[in-house]
Write a protein that holds these residues in place. Structure first.
Motif, PDB file in Angstrom:
ATOM      1  N   PHE A 456       0.826  -1.212   0.000  1.00 17.52           N
ATOM      2  CA  PHE A 456       0.000   0.000   0.000  1.00 17.52           C
ATOM      3  C   PHE A 456       0.857   1.258   0.000  1.00 17.52           C
ATOM      4  O   PHE A 456       0.626   2.175  -0.793  1.00 17.52           O
ATOM      5  N   TYR A 457       1.846   1.320   0.872  1.00 17.13           N
ATOM      6  CA  TYR A 457       2.627   2.548   1.015  1.00 17.13           C
ATOM      7  C   TYR A 457       3.737   2.686  -0.018  1.00 17.13           C
ATOM      8  O   TYR A 457       4.041   3.803  -0.453  1.00 17.13           O
ATOM      9  N   ALA A 458       4.365   1.570  -0.406  1.00 19.69           N
ATOM     10  CA  ALA A 458       5.484   1.656  -1.349  1.00 19.69           C
ATOM     11  C   ALA A 458       5.083   1.313  -2.772  1.00 19.69           C
ATOM     12  O   ALA A 458       5.851   1.561  -3.702  1.00 19.69           O
ATOM     13  N   ASP A 459       3.902   0.745  -2.956  1.00 22.31           N
ATOM     14  CA  ASP A 459       3.399   0.361  -4.278  1.00 22.31           C
ATOM     15  C   ASP A 459       4.420  -0.490  -5.032  1.00 22.31           C
ATOM     16  O   ASP A 459       4.832  -0.175  -6.142  1.00 22.31           O
ATOM     17  N   VAL A 460       4.818  -1.588  -4.399  1.00 25.08           N
ATOM     18  CA  VAL A 460       5.733  -2.550  -4.992  1.00 25.08           C
ATOM     19  C   VAL A 460       5.095  -3.929  -4.867  1.00 25.08           C
ATOM     20  O   VAL A 460       3.980  -4.062  -4.370  1.00 25.08           O
ATOM     21  N   LYS A 461       5.793  -4.961  -5.306  1.00 27.09           N
ATOM     22  CA  LYS A 461       5.293  -6.319  -5.175  1.00 27.09           C
ATOM     23  C   LYS A 461       5.945  -7.009  -3.976  1.00 27.09           C
ATOM     24  O   LYS A 461       7.046  -6.640  -3.552  1.00 27.09           O
ATOM     25  N   THR A 462       5.266  -8.012  -3.452  1.00 30.10           N
ATOM     26  CA  THR A 462       5.816  -8.789  -2.345  1.00 30.10           C
ATOM     27  C   THR A 462       5.678 -10.277  -2.668  1.00 30.10           C
ATOM     28  O   THR A 462       4.816 -10.679  -3.445  1.00 30.10           O
ATOM     29  N   LEU A 463       6.520 -11.074  -2.058  1.00 35.02           N
ATOM     30  CA  LEU A 463       6.473 -12.524  -2.252  1.00 35.02           C
ATOM     31  C   LEU A 463       5.426 -13.176  -1.361  1.00 35.02           C
ATOM     32  O   LEU A 463       4.836 -14.194  -1.725  1.00 35.02           O
ATOM     33  N   VAL A 464       5.212 -12.612  -0.184  1.00 34.56           N
ATOM     34  CA  VAL A 464       4.238 -13.151   0.764  1.00 34.56           C
ATOM     35  C   VAL A 464       3.447 -11.997   1.367  1.00 34.56           C
ATOM     36  O   VAL A 464       3.928 -10.864   1.430  1.00 34.56           O
ATOM     37  N   ASP A 465       2.232 -12.309   1.804  1.00 38.53           N
ATOM     38  CA  ASP A 465       1.396 -11.309   2.459  1.00 38.53           C
ATOM     39  C   ASP A 465       0.359 -12.032   3.311  1.00 38.53           C
ATOM     40  O   ASP A 465       0.434 -13.250   3.490  1.00 38.53           O
ATOM     41  N   GLY A 466      -0.621 -11.300   3.817  1.00 39.90           N
ATOM     42  CA  GLY A 466      -1.611 -11.886   4.700  1.00 39.90           C
ATOM     43  C   GLY A 466      -2.513 -12.910   4.052  1.00 39.90           C
ATOM     44  O   GLY A 466      -3.195 -13.678   4.754  1.00 39.90           O
TER      45      GLY A 466
END
Length: 707
Positions: A456-466
């Motif tokens: 949300f804040y950095a507007d990047v992709k992540t490998l894992v999340d909730g």
């Protein structure tokens, strides 16, 4: 009541960013991300479409089709408030709507006083408040409101047999499913009770069969708009008496449609996930790898003691027992309330399935305690023998006193429930700065707890999340954070490139995957095979050698917050096991102390844990051992980190790190000391050939992968 938290922290700067309160639930950031992207795509700016294409990237997992994001975007578009204000206060508004169906149900039971008391109680009860308080921006803000509305429509349908409640019940199911796709189980439970009622008490009534048919059609596992069209068509048919002779054909078609659309599958998946769960899951094909299951680390899915169970439903054990007695008495006096059993049953599942379910029992047991109060007041009036206006005054006074008594424990909980925001302002500043440096298609490595707010804040992709945190996807990330820098860096490049490659394969071969039921192996298994190994443990060892990495397609950043110190042992669980047989390895030694006491000669770090300041010997219970290193870190006035490293005994495996500015001691073994998280976040000892610092803040540190 929901504004108490707001008043408590109105002037607390760390909970504000850009002059606005931040939310206090991690999951809220996924819906906020979807709403943000929807708003960027519906902007009146003529270049909005182009902006949306840039803002919402392929494979970024932004939930632009989710109900919570769509409703939030709608409110943000029509209301004169900031986006941050809307997501912060939306739970307060929507969560409070539970009082409406409660009052409507009480109206049918011809006891509005009971409904009023139940509405007051249910709307602020312990667990309901926790999940609908200001800032708790999540689907829970309507997850109880909608099924209680469904209960109301069912009760009124059975009692009045009016056609309009056929439509209201079906539409409620459609809205509930749109809002919360996991609503299958509860809807099916309501259906089962109505079916039992029909077969036992109402077999000759065509109305009950119509209700069953239209509910089943609304529950089918197909697109919501298609179900809406079918429901409207069938409702129109039911309104025409000439079509009554086809009722059972329609009911049969509804049952067939429900089964063939896979209606039972989601119910089984939920039971499997929350009730029939194991510590380690295994892949049944390929190499048969074993992974640690995330459900064992999620507090809300764990078993809870009776005291917690009772408190979360009714505020105290005493009120819970009275509520349960009152609910059973209400079922006896008003059998129509038997249709509320699915809500009570799901709430009581919390005793074995986790505290998250207690919220479902809140409204029905609120009816129980409210019924007890109204009955006590009525019996008291009858006993003292007063009548007329005086009787009403005494009855209302007694009900008021008793109601305040049951509300008080919940008020005290609310007053003391000072939960923090997900991130502090300093942490968000780091992410905001990262968003300006990173490309939107870049990946950020961090633990899944922080995935949604990072996006949300950095507007990047992540490998894992909730939402994406199964054992197989958590393993590589856990490995990156807990292993030495060489292995961590190579795994980061591998996992990012394999993740993108898997997304592309799934998109290009979607039909083939569905038709042939192709197995998509986990990234770690695919890596093992591609590098010519049949044993994943051996592949992991090879990362310490000079292996050829995939071609770099994007940058990778490591986001390492100080707060992760609190969950580091949990992070290690997911990679500290033998993938071939699921056996857990020896748990690393990791101890955090913040409430330590210095008596001059020794520092007491915990119960029976002491550090002798003269010879730097560590006492752990009855055992005294030397330490390998004593490290002290501190920041200067320019906020640059300095560290004093004192080598003590190379034969020891234990290190003590004193993070003076954090007022924190860490006691870690040598493997943990050499982990990427400790080296980069705590000590800023980064391998210059693998990482370069991007942001070095006391609250969080960001490094860019160079390979």
């Amino acid at each position: 009541m929901r504004l108490i938290w707001v008043y408590q922290f109105a002037d607390y700067a760390p909970f504000h960013y850009n002059g606005q309160f931040m939310i206090n639930t991690n999951d809220g950031y996924i819906w906020a991300e979807g709403a943000r992207d929807l708003l960027s795509g519906t902007d009146t700016n003529p270049d909005a479409k182009e902006y949306f294409d840039k803002f919402h990237q392929f494979n970024d997992l932004s939930p632009v089709t989710s109900a919570a994001s769509q409703l939030t975007a709608f409110f943000a578009k029509i209301l004169p408030f900031s986006f941050e204000t809307i997501i912060f206060y939306l739970p307060v508004v929507l969560g409070s709507l539970v009082v409406v169906p409660i009052i409507l149900i009480a109206k049918d039971l011809k006891n509005l006083e009971m409904g009023f008391i139940a509405a007051l109680f249910a709307s602020i009860a312990w667990s309901y408040y926790n999940r609908t308080m200001a800032g708790y921006y999540d689907t829970d803000m309507l997850n109880i409101v909608l099924p209680v509305f469904l209960l109301w429509s069912i009760i009124w349908a059975i009692d009045t047999k009016k056609d309009i409640f056929l439509l209201i019940t079906a539409i409620d199911i459609l809205i509930y499913r749109w809002w919360y796709p996991q609503s299958y189980s509860l809807e099916f439970s309501f259906f089962g009770l109505i079916l039992a009622y029909t077969l036992i008490f109402d077999r000759k009534s065509g109305y009950s069969y119509k209700l069953l048919a239209i509910m089943m059609l609304a529950m089918m596992n197909i697109d919501g708009f298609i179900r809406l069209g079918i429901v409207l068509a069938v409702f129109y048919t039911f309104k025409q008496e000439k079509y009554d002779k086809y009722l059972f054909y329609i009911l049969g078609a509804a049952v067939i449609g429900f089964l063939f659309s896979g209606g039972l599958e989601p119910i089984w998946l939920q039971l499997k996930g929350y009730v029939f769960r194991n510590n380690v899951s295994s892949e049944t094909k390929g190499l048969g790898l074993h992974f640690f299951t995330v459900m064992q680390t999620v507090r809300e899915a764990g078993k809870i003691p009776f005291e917690t169970f009772a408190n979360r439903i009714s505020g105290s054990e005493t009120v819970f027992v009275l509520s349960l007695f009152g609910y059973i008495y209400l079922l006896y006096k008003k059998p129509i309330m038997l249709f509320s059993l699915p809500l009570a049953g799901l709430g009581f599942l919390a005793y074995v399935g986790g505290l998250r379910f207690t919220i479902y029992a809140v409204p029905v047991l609120a009816f129980g305690i409210a019924f007890i109060i109204t009955e006590i007041a009525q019996k008291f009036i009858e006993q003292i023998g007063v009548q007329g206006a005086q009787a009403n005054r005494i009855r209302f006074l007694l009900m008021t006193i008793l109601t305040l008594g049951i509300l008080y424990p919940n008020y005290k909980h609310i007053e003391a429930y000072k939960v923090p925001t997900v991130f502090t302002a300093d942490e968000v500043k780091v992410l905001d700065e990262l968003g300006k440096k990173a490309n939107r298609n870049d990946y950020v490595v961090s633990w899944w707890d922080y995935g949604y707010p990072i996006r949300f804040y950095a507007d990047v992709k992540t490998l894992v999340d909730g939402g994406k945190h199964s054992g197989s996807v958590n393993f590589p990330v856990s490995f990156m954070l807990t292993q030495p820098q060489v292995e961590a860096a190579k795994m980061a490049r591998l996992d990012v490139e394999y993740t993108e490659k898997t997304y592309t394969f799934q998109k290009e071969h979607k039909k083939e995957i569905q038709d042939k039921n192709l197995t998509i192996f986990s990234n770690i298994e695919q890596m093992t095979k591609d590098y010519g190994f049949t044993n994943t443990n051996e592949f992991l060892k090879s990362l310490n050698s000079d292996i050829k990495l995939p071609k770099k397609t994007r940058d990778v950043y490591f986001y390492l917050p100080f707060r992760m110190v609190n969950i580091y042992p949990t992070v290690t669980l997911f990679s500290n096991l033998n993938l071939m047989n699921g056996a857990q390895k020896k748990q690393p030694f990791f101890f955090v102390s913040r409430n330590f006491r210095d008596d001059g000669k020794r520092i007491q770090l915990g119960a029976n844990i002491f550090l002798d300041k003269r010879n730097l010997m560590l006492t752990l219970g009855n055992k005294t051992v030397p330490i390998r290193r004593f490290v002290r870190t501190y920041y200067d006035k320019s906020m640059h980190l300095h560290k004093d490293v004192q080598l003590v005994n190379f034969t020891s495996d234990i290190n003590v790190i004193y993070m003076s500015n954090y007022n924190t001691f860490l006691i870690v073994d040598e493997n943990t000391y050499n982990s990427t998280y400790i080296q980069l976040m705590v000590l800023e000892n980064y391998d210059k050939s693998l990482f370069e610092p991007v942001i070095l803040s006391p609250s969080a540190k960001v490094y860019k992968l160079k390979i």
